[in-house]
Every structure is written in structure tokens, then in C-alpha cells.
Enzyme design. Structure first.
Site, PDB file in Angstrom:
ATOM      1  N   HIS A  90       1.008  -1.353   0.088  1.00  0.00           N
ATOM      2  CA  HIS A  90      -0.797   0.401   0.297  1.00  0.00           C
ATOM      3  C   HIS A  90       1.021   1.257   0.025  1.00  0.00           C
ATOM      4  CE1 HIS A  90      -3.513  -2.227   0.743  1.00  0.00           C
ATOM      5  NE2 HIS A  90      -2.685  -3.256   1.525  1.00  0.00           N
ATOM      6  N   ASN A 138     -10.307  -3.539   1.337  1.00  0.00           N
ATOM      7  CA  ASN A 138      -9.424  -3.653   0.073  1.00  0.00           C
ATOM      8  C   ASN A 138     -10.924  -3.383  -0.508  1.00  0.00           C
ATOM      9  OD1 ASN A 138      -7.282  -3.607   1.226  1.00  0.00           O
ATOM     10  ND2 ASN A 138      -7.456  -5.598   0.470  1.00  0.00           N
TER      11      ASN A 138
END
Length: 492
Positions: free
Chosen positions: A65, A138
Site C-alpha cells: 500500500h 480493500n
């Protein structure tokens, strides 16, 4: 004078340039030298400080990320779910809670194109009156693996080759050929949903199974889902190449420009709840993160809306230094025994301590907005002003006390200590159902993408055969199509 009143909260506190210690700088253009063309003198402290600061501007990149964009706003409850949870920020319709949200790509580096086929992160930090709640999810409702023991190896496989620093399909397909539970995630990743058009037009999911606990102590398993009010839009492979070639930060720009123009992105929050007493009625384990819960049996229940109406003030402070952790929950919300969630509870906080230091929760973007008190003190970069003399507990000289006990649910743990797989794996049913739900054109695009991945020269015949076998168990016609195009005899 109170030194804390003039702490350096802004770069513009002074009308003229200064050193970090506040001394005035009368020349920020030239180094101190011997004569006009002589060597630079070591006593030019301003130059040394300037270079030393520059050399240390970058902090360790997130291991996953790394590429992301953040925005601020609020969450407002629209539906009463107090029968499910005692969480204060969900206490009734109309209650608003400030939030900050970070969207991200998962695998690729900071600065990489936002048009790559990759899951997207959707992390929300709620600044509640009872502490921060981080819902770290997500854009897909499932994950690659169900046990956190596999997570480091999974990331290594998805990351670039350590020798060439090139992401290669043969490494990915080799690793996941040992993990058939990944099929469901690949049915999302290689689908049309694999490249969102931008962050505003994608869904979000808590992914893991949590627990909601009401005032009576009754617990329910829960899944969280974010649905964008502006709909879902994705890029085709050809569009991704065109958009990414024109602007590798297109999704960040779209988010920033939309908010600046007053076109505030919104999502509705829904939950699915399951009574733990009913979990054996399903042909899957509800704590298995590779599975979705059927909406026809466990329908989506509306909770509230998320509105992003303010851009961040500083990218480094509020995007790079923001730290999320699934361990941050509030009374009324708790962890389940989801194996992946249990490992994330440790791993995320440990990663933030590595990136930002042990006092990362003192950074303004991470600090709670409610009153807080404990005896954690000192350590690198501790800048909290404290003047108490009692830094232990309990004490008859300090009035601080335990908080009132909030509702919890009794959980009985029993059994042998063992490392084992879950009982109901059922790896192929849901990805097969998902594939069959698509129209023929969408199926064809999925097949084409997977054939392309399996056609990489270093993907061995054995690995191709395993994947064809897996997809055949999900859907026989899908396996046959892959086998035909790859010229591999299927082993049904």
C-alpha cells in the site's frame, strides 16, 4: 513565555527565513566560502543543517500500500443498529464522526502508475469519542490467503523479482499454485473490476470478519461493505494503458480535483451479520477470508454514509505518516478468530513502529481526538507535553481510574494446540459461481487475461496444468477453454 504556544505548527510562523532552531538566516542562496571561489567552510551550519534535513526527508516506504491518496470528511449514521452494537459512534441516526480515508494500490511502489491491475486499499480512520476505529480493507471482499502465516511469502511472490526487480507472472503463478484458496481473489483481480477507473468509483470492503457486540453482550459476526453512490466504473486493459501513459497519478488527481470542485465522493456503509450459533449451517467457514457471504441469505443492512468533503493539507503529514491498524477498535466492535485478522492485529502496528517510530500515534493524523491517558512515555520522537509526577498505576495520589466496563461476550477457548488447515475449505464453489454469473463477453476477457499470464515462458507445464485443474474444478467449461488455448491436455 509559554514555549508550547509558538511550537512550529506552520512553515510561515516567521516573516523571514530561520534555521530549525529559530535563528535568522540572512542568506539562503550562497554557501560560506573562503573568498569568492574558495572551499566551503564546515562552520556553515545552515548549509549543513539544510543538507542533513534533505538527506533524511524520505521515510521507509510501506511494504504494501505504498502508493496512496487521502482525503478527509465525515461518517453519518442513517439507520439504527443499536440492537447489534453498543459502539458510541453508531448510537443513532444523525450522529456524525470525523474520518480520514486512504485509498491505495497494494503491491507497487510509491509513485507507480495507478492504472496497474492490482487490488486497491480502502482504509477508514474514524475519530470517535471512545478512541479511533480503523476499518482497514480493500476494494475486493475476499483475499488471496486465509492464514497470516502465508502473508510474507505471498507479498514476496507478488513483489518484483529480487534479482531483476521486475514483477513476473511465473513467480506469482508458482506461489499461488500451492494455494487453491486464492482462486476466488483471482476471479476478482483478473475480472473487469481489476483496474478501477479511479478511487471514487470503486467499492470497499472490510474483508475480515469482525464481531459486533450490543449492550446486552450479544455478539454477531459482521462483514463491512462500502458502496459508492456514483456507481462502479473500471478501465479496460486498453484504457488503462492510455490513461496511465498520460498521467500516472490520475486517480489521486481525480480525487483531489473532485473534492476541490465540491463534487464530494460518497459511499454508503452496509453490514452483513451472522449469529455465531448458525455458522455450521453454511458450506464454508465464516471466518475464512477467501469467502463471501451470500447476500440472499445474509442481506446487506444499511448503516450510514461516508462523505469526503476536504482535501488533506499536507501529503506527507496526512498520507505518508497516516498509520492504520486493524487492532484499533472501540467498545461494541471486536475481533473474530479470523486467522488473517489475528495476524494483521500485530503486523500492522509493528510495521508502523518501523516506519514512523514507537510514538507514531502521537502524530496529529494518528492521534485520537478524544481525551486519552496512559503511562506510555518517552522513546524516540515523543513530543507530548507531560508534567505529571505519577507515571505508574495504581496510585492513591493520582485520580485516574479504570474506565467503566463495557459489554463483552464470553468466549470459551478449548482444544489442542495445533497447526492445521480449516475444516471447510471449499475452494472452488464460489469462484465458479462468480464466473458463471458473467455474460459471455466478460468471461472471454477473463479467459484472455489468464491465458496471457499462463503463457509467460517461465511458467512451467506443471504450473499450467495445476491452474487448469483448479479452474476446471471451479467451472469445467472454463478449464476446457484454458486448456485448449494453452494446448494443454486437461486432467479432469
Amino acid at each position: 513565555m509559554d514555549p508550547y504556544r509558538v511550537r512550529p505548527s506552520s512553515a510561515h510562523d516567521s516573516p523571514f527565513f530561520t534555521t530549525n532552531s529559530g535563528a535568522p538566516v540572512w542568506n539562503n542562496n550562497s554557501s560560506l566560502t573562503v573568498g569568492t571561489r574558495g572551499p566551503i567552510l564546515l562552520e556553515d551550519y545552515h548549509l549543513l543543517e539544510k543538507l542533513a534535513n534533505f538527506d533524511r526527508e524520505r521515510i521507509p516506504e510501506r511494504v504494501v500500500h505504498a502508493r496512496g491518496a487521502s482525503a478527509k470528511g465525515f461518517f453519518e449514521v442513517t439507520h439504527d443498529i443499536t440492537q447489534l452494537t453498543s459502539a458510541d459512534f453508531l448510537r443513532g441516526p444523525g450522529v456524525q464522526t470525523p474520518v480520514i480515508v486512504r485509498f491505495s494500490t497494494v503491491i507497487h511502489e510509491r509513485g507507480s502508475p495507478e492504472t496497474l491491475r492490482d487490488p486497491r486499499g480502502f482504509a477508514v480512520k474514524f475519530y470517535t469519542r471512545e478512541g479511533n476505529f480503523d476499518l482497514v480493507g480493500n476494494n475486493f471482499p475476499v483475499f488471496f490467503v486465509r492464514d497470516g502465516m502465508k502473508f510474507p511469502d505471498m507479498v514476496h511472490a507478488l513483489k518484483p523479482n529480487p534479482k531483476s526487480h521486475i514483477q513476473e507472472n511465473w513467480r506469482i503463478l508458482d506461489f499461488f499454485s500451492h494455494h487453491p484458496e486464492s482462486l476466488h481473489m483471482f476471479s476478482f483481480l483478473f475480472d473487469d473490476l481489476g483496474i478501477p477507473q479511479d478511487y471514487r468509483h470503486m467499492e470497499g470492503a472490510g474483508v475480515n470478519t469482525y464481531m459486533l457486540i450490543n449492550k446486552a453482550g450479544k455478539a454477531h459476526y459482521v462483514k463491512f461493505h462500502w458502496k459508492p453512490t456514483c456507481g462502479i466504473k473500471c478501465l479496460s486493459d486498453e484504457e488503462a494503458i492510455r490513461v496511465g501513459g498520460a498521467n500516472h497519478s490520475h486517480a489521486t488527481k481525480d480525487l483531489y480535483d473532485s473534492i476541490a470542485a465540491g463534487n464530494y465522493p460518497q459511499w454508503n456503509l452496509f453490514v452483513q451479520v451472522m449469529d455465531p450459533a448458525h455458522e455450521d449451517k453454511f458450506d464454508f467457514d465464516p471466518l475464512d477470508v477467501t469467502k463471501i457471504w451470500p447476500e440472499d441469505i445474509l442481506p446487506l443492512q444499511p448503516v450510514g454514509r461516508l462523505v469526503l468533503n476536504k482535501n488533506i493539507d499536507n501529503f506527507f503529514n496526512e498520507n505518508e505518516q497516516i498509520a492504520f491498524c486493524p487492532a484499533l477498535v472501540v467498545p461494541g466492535i471486536h475481533y473474530s478468530d479470523d486467522k488473517l485478522l489475528q495476524t494483521r492485529i500485530f503486523s500492522y502496528a509493528d510495521s508502523q513502529r518501523h516506519r514512523l517510530g514507537p510514538n507514531y500515534l502521537q502524530l496529529p493524523v494518528n492521534a485520537p481526538k478524544c481525551a486519552h491517558h496512559n503511562n506510555h512515555h518517552d522513546g524516540f520522537m515523543n513530543f507530548m507535553h507531560r508534567d505529571e509526577e505519577v507515571n505508574y498505576f495504581p496510585s492513591r495520589l493520582d485520580p485516574v481510574r479504570h474506565a467503566e466496563k463495557y459489554p463483552t461476550t464470553p468466549i470459551v477457548c478449548s482444544g489442542n494446540r495445533e497447526k492445521c488447515f480449516i475444516g471447510k475449505e471449499n475452494n472452488f464453489k464460489q469462484p465458479g459461481e462468480r464466473y458463471r454469473s458473467w455474460d459471455s463477453d466478460r468471461q472471454e476477457r477473463f479467459v484472455k487475461r489468464f491465458v496471457e499470464a499462463l503463457s509467460e515462458p517461465r511458467v512451467t507445464h506443471e504450473i499450467r496444468s495445476i491452474w487448469i485443474s483448479y479452474w476446471s474444478q471451479a467451472d469445467k467449461s472454463l478449464g476446457q477453454k484454458l486448456a485448449t488455448r494453452l494446448n494443454v491436455r486437461p486432467n479432469f
